[in-house]
Design a protein around this motif. Structure first.
Motif, PDB file in Angstrom:
ATOM      1  N   ALA A 168       0.786  -1.348   0.089  1.00  0.00           N
ATOM      2  CA  ALA A 168       0.045   0.027  -0.046  1.00  0.00           C
ATOM      3  C   ALA A 168       0.922   1.218  -0.125  1.00  0.00           C
ATOM      4  O   ALA A 168       1.076   1.885   1.038  1.00  0.00           O
ATOM      5  CB  ALA A 168      -0.912   0.095   1.067  1.00  0.00           C
ATOM      6  N   PRO A 169       1.358   1.667  -1.167  1.00  0.00           N
ATOM      7  CA  PRO A 169       2.329   2.874  -1.394  1.00  0.00           C
ATOM      8  C   PRO A 169       1.597   4.069  -0.545  1.00  0.00           C
ATOM      9  O   PRO A 169       0.083   4.049  -0.937  1.00  0.00           O
ATOM     10  CB  PRO A 169       2.646   2.872  -2.459  1.00  0.00           C
ATOM     11  N   THR A 170       2.174   4.885  -0.116  1.00  0.00           N
ATOM     12  CA  THR A 170       1.674   6.231   0.450  1.00  0.00           C
ATOM     13  C   THR A 170       1.687   7.462  -0.436  1.00  0.00           C
ATOM     14  O   THR A 170       2.838   7.936  -0.800  1.00  0.00           O
ATOM     15  CB  THR A 170       2.444   6.361   1.646  1.00  0.00           C
ATOM     16  N   PHE A 171       0.549   7.739  -0.899  1.00  0.00           N
ATOM     17  CA  PHE A 171       0.727   9.031  -1.774  1.00  0.00           C
ATOM     18  C   PHE A 171       0.645  10.253  -0.864  1.00  0.00           C
ATOM     19  O   PHE A 171      -0.225  10.327   0.016  1.00  0.00           O
ATOM     20  CB  PHE A 171      -0.488   8.718  -2.785  1.00  0.00           C
ATOM     21  N   ALA A 172       1.136  11.526  -1.342  1.00  0.00           N
ATOM     22  CA  ALA A 172       0.937  12.429  -0.563  1.00  0.00           C
ATOM     23  C   ALA A 172      -0.306  13.142  -0.572  1.00  0.00           C
ATOM     24  O   ALA A 172      -1.244  12.929  -1.528  1.00  0.00           O
ATOM     25  CB  ALA A 172       2.188  13.688  -1.010  1.00  0.00           C
ATOM     26  N   ALA A 173      -0.749  13.912   0.281  1.00  0.00           N
ATOM     27  CA  ALA A 173      -1.968  14.676   0.310  1.00  0.00           C
ATOM     28  C   ALA A 173      -2.190  15.458  -1.072  1.00  0.00           C
ATOM     29  O   ALA A 173      -1.246  16.217  -1.503  1.00  0.00           O
ATOM     30  CB  ALA A 173      -2.131  15.659   1.450  1.00  0.00           C
ATOM     31  N   GLY A 174      -3.305  15.416  -1.635  1.00  0.00           N
ATOM     32  CA  GLY A 174      -3.574  16.160  -2.699  1.00  0.00           C
ATOM     33  C   GLY A 174      -3.228  15.379  -4.198  1.00  0.00           C
ATOM     34  O   GLY A 174      -3.377  15.754  -5.152  1.00  0.00           O
ATOM     35  N   GLN A 175      -2.851  13.964  -3.780  1.00  0.00           N
ATOM     36  CA  GLN A 175      -2.136  13.179  -4.997  1.00  0.00           C
ATOM     37  C   GLN A 175      -3.303  12.037  -5.189  1.00  0.00           C
ATOM     38  O   GLN A 175      -2.911  10.942  -5.626  1.00  0.00           O
ATOM     39  CB  GLN A 175      -1.115  12.457  -4.661  1.00  0.00           C
ATOM     40  N   GLN A 176      -4.716  12.248  -4.823  1.00  0.00           N
ATOM     41  CA  GLN A 176      -5.805  11.338  -5.041  1.00  0.00           C
ATOM     42  C   GLN A 176      -5.774  10.903  -6.526  1.00  0.00           C
ATOM     43  O   GLN A 176      -5.952   9.529  -6.806  1.00  0.00           O
ATOM     44  CB  GLN A 176      -6.992  11.915  -4.795  1.00  0.00           C
ATOM     45  N   ASP A 177      -5.773  11.827  -7.381  1.00  0.00           N
ATOM     46  CA  ASP A 177      -5.645  11.355  -8.754  1.00  0.00           C
ATOM     47  C   ASP A 177      -4.467  10.383  -9.088  1.00  0.00           C
ATOM     48  O   ASP A 177      -4.790   9.302  -9.950  1.00  0.00           O
ATOM     49  CB  ASP A 177      -5.774  12.430  -9.880  1.00  0.00           C
ATOM     50  N   GLN A 178      -3.265  10.522  -8.866  1.00  0.00           N
ATOM     51  CA  GLN A 178      -2.334   9.915  -8.798  1.00  0.00           C
ATOM     52  C   GLN A 178      -2.262   8.362  -8.491  1.00  0.00           C
ATOM     53  O   GLN A 178      -2.124   7.392  -9.110  1.00  0.00           O
ATOM     54  CB  GLN A 178      -0.906  10.424  -8.544  1.00  0.00           C
ATOM     55  N   ALA A 179      -2.963   8.612  -7.199  1.00  0.00           N
ATOM     56  CA  ALA A 179      -3.243   7.126  -6.669  1.00  0.00           C
ATOM     57  C   ALA A 179      -4.322   6.274  -7.270  1.00  0.00           C
ATOM     58  O   ALA A 179      -4.050   5.081  -7.672  1.00  0.00           O
ATOM     59  CB  ALA A 179      -3.567   7.296  -5.264  1.00  0.00           C
ATOM     60  N   ILE A 180      -5.355   6.748  -7.879  1.00  0.00           N
ATOM     61  CA  ILE A 180      -6.462   6.287  -8.702  1.00  0.00           C
ATOM     62  C   ILE A 180      -5.871   5.774 -10.070  1.00  0.00           C
ATOM     63  O   ILE A 180      -5.900   4.593 -10.229  1.00  0.00           O
ATOM     64  CB  ILE A 180      -7.561   7.152  -8.975  1.00  0.00           C
ATOM     65  N   ALA A 181      -4.860   6.631 -10.688  1.00  0.00           N
ATOM     66  CA  ALA A 181      -4.362   6.219 -11.929  1.00  0.00           C
ATOM     67  C   ALA A 181      -3.401   5.118 -11.673  1.00  0.00           C
ATOM     68  O   ALA A 181      -3.277   4.121 -12.549  1.00  0.00           O
ATOM     69  CB  ALA A 181      -3.460   7.521 -12.577  1.00  0.00           C
ATOM     70  N   PHE A 182      -2.719   5.012 -10.514  1.00  0.00           N
ATOM     71  CA  PHE A 182      -1.691   3.762 -10.236  1.00  0.00           C
ATOM     72  C   PHE A 182      -2.498   2.421 -10.138  1.00  0.00           C
ATOM     73  O   PHE A 182      -2.004   1.328 -10.393  1.00  0.00           O
ATOM     74  CB  PHE A 182      -1.084   4.329  -8.942  1.00  0.00           C
ATOM     75  N   LEU A 183      -3.702   2.382  -9.283  1.00  0.00           N
ATOM     76  CA  LEU A 183      -4.344   1.346  -9.218  1.00  0.00           C
ATOM     77  C   LEU A 183      -4.940   0.869 -10.329  1.00  0.00           C
ATOM     78  O   LEU A 183      -4.702  -0.358 -11.004  1.00  0.00           O
ATOM     79  CB  LEU A 183      -5.701   1.874  -8.254  1.00  0.00           C
ATOM     80  N   LYS A 184      -5.237   1.823 -11.385  1.00  0.00           N
ATOM     81  CA  LYS A 184      -5.757   1.469 -12.853  1.00  0.00           C
ATOM     82  C   LYS A 184      -4.532   0.825 -13.462  1.00  0.00           C
ATOM     83  O   LYS A 184      -4.888  -0.364 -14.416  1.00  0.00           O
ATOM     84  CB  LYS A 184      -6.428   2.466 -13.426  1.00  0.00           C
ATOM     85  N   ALA A 185      -3.435   1.291 -13.515  1.00  0.00           N
ATOM     86  CA  ALA A 185      -2.345   0.925 -14.205  1.00  0.00           C
ATOM     87  C   ALA A 185      -1.897  -0.591 -13.646  1.00  0.00           C
ATOM     88  O   ALA A 185      -1.536  -1.425 -14.653  1.00  0.00           O
ATOM     89  CB  ALA A 185      -1.213   1.819 -14.125  1.00  0.00           C
ATOM     90  N   GLU A 186      -2.110  -0.650 -12.682  1.00  0.00           N
ATOM     91  CA  GLU A 186      -1.826  -2.303 -12.005  1.00  0.00           C
ATOM     92  C   GLU A 186      -2.914  -3.099 -12.393  1.00  0.00           C
ATOM     93  O   GLU A 186      -2.394  -4.361 -12.951  1.00  0.00           O
ATOM     94  CB  GLU A 186      -1.839  -2.113 -10.346  1.00  0.00           C
ATOM     95  N   GLY A 187      -3.971  -2.852 -12.584  1.00  0.00           N
ATOM     96  CA  GLY A 187      -5.065  -3.649 -13.090  1.00  0.00           C
ATOM     97  C   GLY A 187      -4.808  -3.764 -14.580  1.00  0.00           C
ATOM     98  O   GLY A 187      -4.936  -4.981 -14.875  1.00  0.00           O
ATOM     99  N   GLU A 188      -4.339  -2.866 -15.282  1.00  0.00           N
ATOM    100  CA  GLU A 188      -3.951  -2.873 -16.750  1.00  0.00           C
ATOM    101  C   GLU A 188      -2.888  -3.953 -16.932  1.00  0.00           C
ATOM    102  O   GLU A 188      -2.552  -4.813 -17.839  1.00  0.00           O
ATOM    103  CB  GLU A 188      -3.754  -1.643 -17.372  1.00  0.00           C
ATOM    104  N   ALA A 189      -1.883  -3.956 -15.900  1.00  0.00           N
ATOM    105  CA  ALA A 189      -0.830  -4.762 -15.873  1.00  0.00           C
ATOM    106  C   ALA A 189      -1.160  -6.302 -15.932  1.00  0.00           C
ATOM    107  O   ALA A 189      -0.578  -7.104 -16.700  1.00  0.00           O
ATOM    108  CB  ALA A 189       0.323  -4.407 -14.962  1.00  0.00           C
ATOM    109  N   THR A 190      -1.926  -6.672 -14.910  1.00  0.00           N
ATOM    110  CA  THR A 190      -2.385  -8.038 -14.614  1.00  0.00           C
ATOM    111  C   THR A 190      -3.259  -8.390 -16.136  1.00  0.00           C
ATOM    112  O   THR A 190      -2.932  -9.553 -16.409  1.00  0.00           O
ATOM    113  CB  THR A 190      -3.519  -8.109 -13.604  1.00  0.00           C
ATOM    114  N   ARG A 191      -3.933  -7.528 -16.515  1.00  0.00           N
ATOM    115  CA  ARG A 191      -4.681  -7.847 -17.871  1.00  0.00           C
ATOM    116  C   ARG A 191      -3.774  -8.191 -18.953  1.00  0.00           C
ATOM    117  O   ARG A 191      -3.946  -9.219 -19.837  1.00  0.00           O
ATOM    118  CB  ARG A 191      -5.870  -6.862 -18.146  1.00  0.00           C
TER     119      ARG A 191
END
Length: 208
Positions: A158-181
């Motif tokens: 669970a990497p810790t993203f800084a305050a205000g980086q919600q968009d980066q955190a969501i993009a990261f989770l989507k990217a990991e899902g894409e990697a699995t596919r």
């Protein structure tokens, strides 16, 4: 984090046997999203190493890496190879979590998947998530890993993203899902033993 560089050493230490035959090839379809380019594309004595990253990133400061490698003559289980890679790569990390390896059959061939979460690389402020797929062909074991640099964290999964980086955190989770596919559906072997429609085009890209 250039953790895939360390993984190249794992391949070198476990490679056995002779050159792979030309009839069998690993296929890496183009990675989703913006174009990726080759940083390394080398073949020596039947062993190949191909490392790619997205346009705009450089080898001096990589954040995303896709590596494909062959181990000619390997006769062990793909899951055993990934377990060995886990043990080797874990030495570079302050904290580690792993998922798998899990085994399956694809195209009638043994495959394995696994994930390594490195909370923080030793001596650095960042960590990495590494997704693996290993496929046992007739001539070689083929190993593909998709690496993500992550913010450093005491909780590796669970990497810790800084305050205000919600968009980066969501993009990261989507990217990991894409990697699995991608690893599941767009990385495979083509050869005469298991003919299938997606292998019929001569234009298919190869991993080597």
């Amino acid at each position: 984090m250039r953790i895939s560089r360390a993984f190249v050493g794992v391949v070198g230490s476990l490679a056995v046997g002779g050159a792979a035959q030309a009839a069998e090839r690993l296929v890496l379809e183009p990675y989703p999203g913006p174009p990726w380019y080759d940083v390394i594309n080398q073949t020596s004595g039947g062993t190949f190493v191909r490392e790619q990253m997205p346009q705009g990133q450089t080898p001096e400061d990589p954040h995303d890496i896709l590596t494909a490698q062959s181990v000619p003559g390997y006769r062990g289980q793909p899951s055993a190879f990934i377990s060995t890679a886990f043990a080797d790569l874990s030495k570079n990390c302050e904290t580690v979590e792993t998922v798998g390896p899990t085994s399956a059959l694809e195209q009638g061939r043994p495959v394995a998947y696994g994930r390594l979460y490195c909370g923080r690389q030793k001596g650095q402020t960042y960590g990495a998530h590494i997704f693996f797929k290993a496929v046992l062909g007739s001539d070689a074991l083929y190993v593909v890993d998709r690496d993500f640099r992550t913010p450093g964290s005491d909780k590796p999964g669970a990497p810790t993203f800084a305050a205000g980086q919600q968009d980066q955190a969501i993009a990261f989770l989507k990217a990991e899902g894409e990697a699995t596919r991608y690893l599941t559906n767009q990385v495979y072997i083509c050869d005469p033993v298991f003919p299938e429609a997606r292998c019929s085009s001569e234009a298919l890209p190869t991993g080597r």
